[in-house]
Scaffold this motif. Structure first.
Motif, PDB file in Angstrom:
ATOM      1  N   ASN A   2       0.826  -1.218   0.000  1.00 45.51           N
ATOM      2  CA  ASN A   2       0.000   0.000   0.000  1.00 45.51           C
ATOM      3  C   ASN A   2       0.850   1.253   0.000  1.00 45.51           C
ATOM      4  OD1 ASN A   2      -2.466  -1.338  -0.005  1.00 45.51           O
ATOM      5  ND2 ASN A   2      -2.549  -1.494   2.217  1.00 45.51           N
TER       6      ASN A   2
ATOM      7  N   GLN B 194       2.965   1.743  -3.309  1.00 43.00           N
ATOM      8  CA  GLN B 194       2.179   2.186  -4.458  1.00 43.00           C
ATOM      9  C   GLN B 194       1.819   3.667  -4.341  1.00 43.00           C
ATOM     10  OE1 GLN B 194      -1.012  -0.437  -5.800  1.00 43.00           O
ATOM     11  NE2 GLN B 194      -0.077  -2.148  -4.701  1.00 43.00           N
TER      12      GLN B 194
ATOM     13  N   PRO C 266      -5.275   1.201  -9.352  1.00 42.61           N
ATOM     14  CA  PRO C 266      -5.444   0.462 -10.612  1.00 42.61           C
ATOM     15  C   PRO C 266      -4.471   0.858 -11.714  1.00 42.61           C
ATOM     16  CG  PRO C 266      -7.569   1.121  -9.709  1.00 42.61           C
ATOM     17  CD  PRO C 266      -6.529   1.793  -8.869  1.00 42.61           C
TER      18      PRO C 266
ATOM     19  N   ARG D 132      -9.122   2.422  -2.743  1.00 46.61           N
ATOM     20  CA  ARG D 132     -10.476   2.320  -3.286  1.00 46.61           C
ATOM     21  C   ARG D 132     -11.498   2.167  -2.170  1.00 46.61           C
ATOM     22  NH1 ARG D 132      -9.164  -2.207  -7.786  1.00 46.61           N
ATOM     23  NH2 ARG D 132      -7.834  -2.855  -6.057  1.00 46.61           N
TER      24      ARG D 132
ATOM     25  N   ASN E 142       5.187 -11.042  -8.226  1.00 44.66           N
ATOM     26  CA  ASN E 142       4.219 -10.386  -9.106  1.00 44.66           C
ATOM     27  C   ASN E 142       2.954 -10.025  -8.332  1.00 44.66           C
ATOM     28  OD1 ASN E 142       5.336 -10.267 -11.811  1.00 44.66           O
ATOM     29  ND2 ASN E 142       5.361 -12.508 -11.732  1.00 44.66           N
ATOM     30  N   ILE E 143       2.439  -8.838  -8.604  1.00 41.46           N
ATOM     31  CA  ILE E 143       1.229  -8.355  -7.944  1.00 41.46           C
ATOM     32  C   ILE E 143       0.046  -8.593  -8.874  1.00 41.46           C
ATOM     33  CG2 ILE E 143       0.060  -6.332  -6.997  1.00 41.46           C
ATOM     34  CD1 ILE E 143       2.785  -5.194  -6.298  1.00 41.46           C
ATOM     35  N   GLN E 144      -0.939  -9.332  -8.365  1.00 43.33           N
ATOM     36  CA  GLN E 144      -2.124  -9.644  -9.175  1.00 43.33           C
ATOM     37  C   GLN E 144      -3.198  -8.575  -9.028  1.00 43.33           C
ATOM     38  OE1 GLN E 144      -1.975 -12.182 -11.264  1.00 43.33           O
ATOM     39  NE2 GLN E 144       0.050 -12.730 -10.461  1.00 43.33           N
ATOM     40  N   ASN E 145      -3.285  -7.989  -7.839  1.00 44.86           N
ATOM     41  CA  ASN E 145      -4.357  -7.028  -7.581  1.00 44.86           C
ATOM     42  C   ASN E 145      -3.747  -5.723  -7.073  1.00 44.86           C
ATOM     43  OD1 ASN E 145      -6.854  -5.858  -7.152  1.00 44.86           O
ATOM     44  ND2 ASN E 145      -7.174  -6.857  -5.170  1.00 44.86           N
ATOM     45  N   TRP E 146      -3.652  -4.740  -7.954  1.00 43.74           N
ATOM     46  CA  TRP E 146      -3.057  -3.457  -7.584  1.00 43.74           C
ATOM     47  C   TRP E 146      -4.065  -2.622  -6.794  1.00 43.74           C
ATOM     48  CZ3 TRP E 146       2.004  -2.378  -8.610  1.00 43.74           C
ATOM     49  CH2 TRP E 146       2.645  -3.213  -9.524  1.00 43.74           C
ATOM     50  N   LYS E 147      -3.593  -2.006  -5.697  1.00 41.53           N
ATOM     51  CA  LYS E 147      -4.452  -1.137  -4.897  1.00 41.53           C
ATOM     52  C   LYS E 147      -4.795   0.136  -5.656  1.00 41.53           C
ATOM     53  CE  LYS E 147      -4.317  -3.895  -1.345  1.00 41.53           C
ATOM     54  NZ  LYS E 147      -5.516  -4.659  -0.961  1.00 41.53           N
TER      55      LYS E 147
ATOM     56  N   ASP F  40      -6.764   0.611   2.138  1.00 38.47           N
ATOM     57  CA  ASP F  40      -6.966   0.456   0.702  1.00 38.47           C
ATOM     58  C   ASP F  40      -7.531   1.744   0.112  1.00 38.47           C
ATOM     59  OD1 ASP F  40      -8.578  -0.191  -1.776  1.00 38.47           O
ATOM     60  OD2 ASP F  40      -7.604  -2.119  -1.423  1.00 38.47           O
TER      61      ASP F  40
END
Length: 665
Positions: free
Chosen positions: A19, A22, A49, A470, A42-47, A468
């Motif tokens: 977090n 980013q 986007p 979002r 590897n990051i699958q879900n970026w905080k 987070d």
């Protein structure tokens, strides 16, 4: 230090894309710089986007490895931000980074204060922050219904940021805004009712009058903390230390007075009786030595000591005395023994009191829960404990709620309810609380608790901690009555500012913007070097609050706009991240205002007017004198509006008629 906008080192490396990482990338990209990043997997879900598009080069690997750092182009980077959640990894990576680039600026995430200080001394060009604790003050202030929006200390002075509504009874009603400024105060923002907040920081019309319904935000340097920082002398041991170390100081009398005022009745009695017994002991020594010249000083001291501790019978217990003694000395000996016995009794009483206090210290109960108008703090991790400390410093009635019990020594003066948090809400007088702060480590639980408390007490100030981005946006949209603070979003701005070389001393929130207290040391190639503080303030949109000349002991809070910076000066400013960007790039606003000088009433006014023009405008003295000798004329030296307005006012005080104009003709 401020940097030259044309510097070639315009690349940055961020290690750890959680977090905080980013957010750091997002803030750095607002400066228009190149940002590479290293992440362990590897990051699958970026905080955030769109973050993959912001990273110029992403390397997957361990940031402690030299080859991974080299892939991140560390040798060409200006700064590296090491912000993983593992402090051990961060510190190891800092050493690796320094070995590859001796000049790179190290900005790491670490809560080890003592270790951070040692690392700073050994690594150099190093700064460390604890991301979760940086926003603690923002949480504390958000819960207050008072006008204070921020506070911090600087050079033993307390500085307060205040946002105050104006009504017809206020002392600033119908005054011009520039008249509010003083030697210890600077206006930051001025807003009219119903008008939107200005996006730019430190923007207000200098000639506007303050009307009822307006809101003024300002900073003021208030209390000098030098005297307050010295702990009050409240024990015999502290008093003795003060007497031994401060006999030659002028403040000895004040220390004695402070000791007397702060001490309990028992300590006062012990102090007075101690002085009394010492005087009797010295008198006894002198009397026995003078009455019996053949005995040594050691024997005289021994006799006085025996009598002082109740040993009268050891000297005079026989039926027939072994030595002659005058009646008055015999009476004095009895008095000394009685006084000594009383003093020993007082000492025994004090020791017994201390032993009993220590015996029952572990069972000491916390204070009761306040009945009304208090703050309920839910979650007492590192952030919660820091928030609690700040609220206690602000003298706010407070009760803490935590899932588990705390050590008795942790926040011992704060009422505490432990156990299931949902059930604990019924025991903290939530319906009469003025504020509720929810700062547990689970943002979903924070939301649920926030909804529960608002249903029970809709008038309370509600502050919710989130992580987070979002989630933060959605919660803020759904709960307009709550203050939703993203912990990492606030902290990332401090990390990003530090990466450019600025020393971020503090931060706070004002008018929904994060404001950074930032320190500069002026160097030859700085965008600040050689500029007046007026140019820095109104050109970059920052607020100079402290200035110290290079090589001088004296410093100035709320320094004059006429001060010109030189190499080696120290400057502390208030600025948003956008203001720091403008300083970094040298993107100073254009000057558009001119001063039209109509006439001078005397030759002295001509002379003084030239000096004022040169000082405030920063122009050459020859230009100023030429202007004053050719009146009426316009100073062909563009200024900022505040600067021009001040110049016209100062000229009028010296009997020179002048006005400001938008065009030079």
């Amino acid at each position: 230090m401020g940097q030259n906008a044309t510097t070639s080192a315009n690349s940055f490396l961020v290690c750890g894309l959680g977090n905080l990482g980013q957010y750091c990338v997002s803030v750095l990209k607002e400066f228009g710089v190149k940002v590479n990043a290293i992440e362990i997997a590897n990051i699958q879900n970026w905080k955030i986007p769109d973050l993959p598009d912001l990273v110029d080069k992403l390397i997957i690997g361990d940031c402690r490895q030299l080859k991974i750092l080299e892939q991140g182009e560390i040798r060409q980077c200006r700064a590296i931000l090491i912000v993983t959640s593992d402090e051990g990894v961060n510190i190891a990576a800092a050493f690796a980074a320094r070995s590859l680039n001796p000049d790179i600026r190290l900005v790491i995430r670490s809560a080890q204060d003592n270790l951070n200080e040692l690392l700073s001394q050994n690594l150099g060009n190093f700064v460390a922050f604890e991301a979760t604790q940086l926003p603690a003050k923002s949480f504390a202030l958000a819960a207050l219904s008072s006008e204070t929006r921020g506070f911090f200390t600087l050079e033993n002075r307390l500085l307060r940021v205040v946002r105050v509504p104006i009504d017809v009874s206020h002392r600033w009603h119908h005054r011009q805004i520039d008249e509010i400024n003083s030697a210890n105060r600077r206006v930051l923002t001025h807003t009219r009712p119903g008008k939107p907040l200005l996006k730019q920081f430190y923007q207000w019309e200098v000639d506007t009058k303050v009307l009822p319904g307006d809101t003024i935000a300002y900073i003021e340097a208030t209390e000098n903390l030098v005297a307050r920082s010295a702990r009050p002398v409240t024990s015999i041991r502290q008093l003795c230390a003060a007497l031994l170390t401060g006999m030659t100081r002028r403040n000895l009398r004040s220390k004695l007075t402070l000791f007397w005022e702060e001490s309990s009745q028992t300590r006062r009695v012990a102090f007075v009786s101690g002085i009394f017994i010492v005087i009797l002991f010295l008198c006894g020594t002198l009397l026995y030595k003078s009455q019996y010249p053949n005995i040594t000083w050691q024997d005289a001291l021994n006799v006085a000591l025996v009598l002082s501790i109740g040993g009268y019978d050891n000297l005079f217990g026989q039926l027939q005395l072994s030595f002659p003694i005058p009646w008055w000395l015999h009476l004095f000996s009895i008095s000394l023994t009685v006084a000594g016995t009383v003093f020993v009794g007082i000492l025994y009483a004090i020791m017994t009191e201390r032993l009993l206090a220590a015996r029952f210290q572990f069972s000491k109960r916390r204070p009761p829960v306040p009945k009304a108008d208090h703050v309920v703090l839910i979650g007492l991790g590192r952030v919660g404990q820091r928030v609690a400390q700040l609220l206690q410093e602000l003298k706010q009635p407070l009760v803490g709620v935590h899932a588990t019990d705390l050590e008795p020594s942790v926040l011992s003066q704060m009422p505490l309810i432990s156990g299931n948090i949902r059930n604990a809400l019924n025991r903290v007088n939530i319906t009469t609380a003025k504020s509720v702060i929810v700062v547990t480590d689970d943002e979903v639980a924070n939301l649920e608790i926030g909804l529960r408390t608002h249903a029970v007490n809709p008038t309370a100030n509600l502050v919710i901690r989130t992580f987070d981005p979002r989630f933060s946006e959605n919660v803020a949209r759904m709960l307009p009555y709550a203050r939703v603070l993203g912990a990492y979003a606030v902290a990332a701005e401090a990390f990003a500012a530090a990466a450019f070389g600025e020393n971020v001393l503090n931060l706070f929130s004002l008018n929904k913007q994060t404001t950074l207290v930032t320190e500069y040391y002026i160097e030859a190639n700085d965008t600040l070097n050689g500029k007046l503080l007026a140019e820095i303030a109104y050109g970059y949109g920052v607020v100079p609050i402290y200035h110290a000349k290079a090589g001088h002991q004296s410093a100035k809070f709320m320094p004059s706009d006429d001060t010109k910076l030189i190499v080696g000066d120290r400057l502390v400013v208030l600025a948003t991240i956008e203001g720091l960007q403008r300083v970094e790039r040298g993107a100073i606003a254009v000057t558009q205002w001119f001063v039209r000088v109509e006439r001078a009433n005397s030759s002295e006014a001509v002379f003084e007017g030239a000096a004022i023009i040169s000082r405030i405008a920063g122009c050459d003295m020859q230009m100023a004198r030429t202007l004053m000798n050719q009146l009426p004329a316009t100073l062909q030296y563009p200024l900022y509006k505040h600067q021009a307005y001040r110049l016209a006012n100062e000229l009028s005080k010296s009997q020179v008629s002048a006005r400001i104009v938008r065009t030079p003709n």
